[in-house]
Design an enzyme around this catalytic site. Sequence first.
Site, PDB file in Angstrom:
ATOM      1  N   MET A  98      -1.124  -0.541   1.051  1.00 42.77           N
ATOM      2  CA  MET A  98      -1.466  -1.954   0.909  1.00 42.77           C
ATOM      3  C   MET A  98      -0.554  -2.846   1.765  1.00 42.77           C
ATOM      4  O   MET A  98       0.020  -3.818   1.294  1.00 42.77           O
ATOM      5  CB  MET A  98      -1.408  -2.359  -0.564  1.00 42.77           C
ATOM      6  CG  MET A  98      -2.333  -1.525  -1.453  1.00 42.77           C
ATOM      7  SD  MET A  98      -4.058  -1.462  -0.906  1.00 42.77           S
ATOM      8  CE  MET A  98      -4.612  -3.027  -1.553  1.00 42.77           C
ATOM      9  N   ARG A  99      -0.423  -2.481   3.032  1.00 43.97           N
ATOM     10  CA  ARG A  99       0.336  -3.291   3.975  1.00 43.97           C
ATOM     11  C   ARG A  99      -0.532  -3.538   5.192  1.00 43.97           C
ATOM     12  O   ARG A  99      -1.213  -2.625   5.674  1.00 43.97           O
ATOM     13  CB  ARG A  99       1.595  -2.547   4.447  1.00 43.97           C
ATOM     14  CG  ARG A  99       2.586  -2.236   3.371  1.00 43.97           C
ATOM     15  CD  ARG A  99       3.419  -3.419   2.988  1.00 43.97           C
ATOM     16  NE  ARG A  99       4.066  -4.062   4.115  1.00 43.97           N
ATOM     17  CZ  ARG A  99       4.585  -5.285   4.079  1.00 43.97           C
ATOM     18  NH1 ARG A  99       4.528  -5.989   2.964  1.00 43.97           N
ATOM     19  NH2 ARG A  99       5.149  -5.806   5.137  1.00 43.97           N
ATOM     20  N   HIS A 117     -11.448   1.934   3.052  1.00 46.69           N
ATOM     21  CA  HIS A 117     -11.579   0.583   2.508  1.00 46.69           C
ATOM     22  C   HIS A 117     -12.685   0.595   1.458  1.00 46.69           C
ATOM     23  O   HIS A 117     -13.769   1.128   1.704  1.00 46.69           O
ATOM     24  CB  HIS A 117     -11.912  -0.410   3.629  1.00 46.69           C
ATOM     25  CG  HIS A 117     -11.990  -1.818   3.130  1.00 46.69           C
ATOM     26  ND1 HIS A 117     -10.863  -2.552   2.844  1.00 46.69           N
ATOM     27  CD2 HIS A 117     -13.041  -2.608   2.851  1.00 46.69           C
ATOM     28  CE1 HIS A 117     -11.232  -3.750   2.394  1.00 46.69           C
ATOM     29  NE2 HIS A 117     -12.547  -3.808   2.394  1.00 46.69           N
TER      30      HIS A 117
HETATM   31  C1  GAR Z   1      -8.675   2.990  -2.997  1.00 46.84           C
HETATM   32  O1  GAR Z   1      -9.779   2.490  -3.705  1.00 46.84           O
HETATM   33  C2  GAR Z   1      -8.712   2.498  -1.568  1.00 46.84           C
HETATM   34  O2  GAR Z   1     -10.008   2.386  -1.045  1.00 46.84           O
HETATM   35  C3  GAR Z   1      -8.068   1.146  -1.719  1.00 46.84           C
HETATM   36  O3  GAR Z   1      -7.032   1.332  -2.636  1.00 46.84           O
HETATM   37  C4  GAR Z   1      -7.372   2.391  -3.532  1.00 46.84           C
HETATM   38  C5  GAR Z   1      -6.244   3.392  -3.534  1.00 46.84           C
HETATM   39  O4  GAR Z   1      -6.439   4.370  -4.501  1.00 46.84           O
HETATM   40  N1  GAR Z   1      -7.589   0.655  -0.455  1.00 46.84           N
HETATM   41  C6  GAR Z   1      -7.542  -0.631  -0.145  1.00 46.84           C
HETATM   42  O5  GAR Z   1      -7.875  -1.511  -0.902  1.00 46.84           O
HETATM   43  C7  GAR Z   1      -7.023  -0.926   1.249  1.00 46.84           C
HETATM   44  N2  GAR Z   1      -7.253  -2.272   1.593  1.00 46.84           N
HETATM   45  P1  GAR Z   1      -5.579   5.712  -4.488  1.00 46.84           P
HETATM   46  O6  GAR Z   1      -4.113   5.301  -4.350  1.00 46.84           O
HETATM   47  O7  GAR Z   1      -5.842   6.330  -5.823  1.00 46.84           O
HETATM   48  O8  GAR Z   1      -6.026   6.558  -3.331  1.00 46.84           O
END
Ligand code: GAR
Length: 197
Positions: A98-99, A117
């Site tokens: 998330m960076r 995403h």
């Molecule tokens: C996932 O849903 C991914 O798509 C999202 O964070 C979650 C991480 O889950 N990514 C974003 O929002 C990127 N902008 P995880 O840590 O269980 O893989």
Amino acid sequence: MRNIVILISGGGSNMAAIVRAAQQEQWERKWHARVALVLSNKADAGGLQWAHEHGIATQVLDHKAYPSREAFDAALADAVAAYDQPNWPALVVLAGFMRILTPGFVQRFEGRLLNIHPSLLPAFAGLHTHQRAIDAGCRFAGATVHGVTAELDHGPIWEQAVVPVLPHDTAQTLAARVLTQEHIIYPRAVRRWLEQA
Ligand code: GAR
């Protein structure tokens, strides 16, 4: 050997899905590829423990310890580059990282930088994708694996998965439905990347 470096910030369920696929599908034998490092910008990211328990090297780079985004990304680039092998540059997989990366970082790793995403890009780039899909009255939502370019949540699409938005969905129930699909398409995208590398 091709090293895969996975960057996370949280639970790391996508990371775990990729590690499991790599083991089950024998990526090491087929493509000389292995998940070599799981790196998080957060020390309390749940995925770090999971990776450690599965014998994968882990590293924490706390972005708050750096004076600027550029300084953090320079340290991140060095950490990743340590996993480059001669003729086998590391593949960098963003899995819930998330960076926002600086253009300099993206440029350096472009072509070997994948992201997942939780929306059907190009719709709903940015944050709060599930709530925005519900608010917009979407009948379908999903997830996208894409190559990372300088523009946030854009870049060539590698895989997508679609799920229905159900009448009483909340952001949480929709996110859970999307996540199960993410665990299918992210390993598939990485596998396809390795096949063409
Ligand atoms: C996932 O849903 C991914 O798509 C999202 O964070 C979650 C991480 O889950 N990514 C974003 O929002 C990127 N902008 P995880 O840590 O269980 O893989």
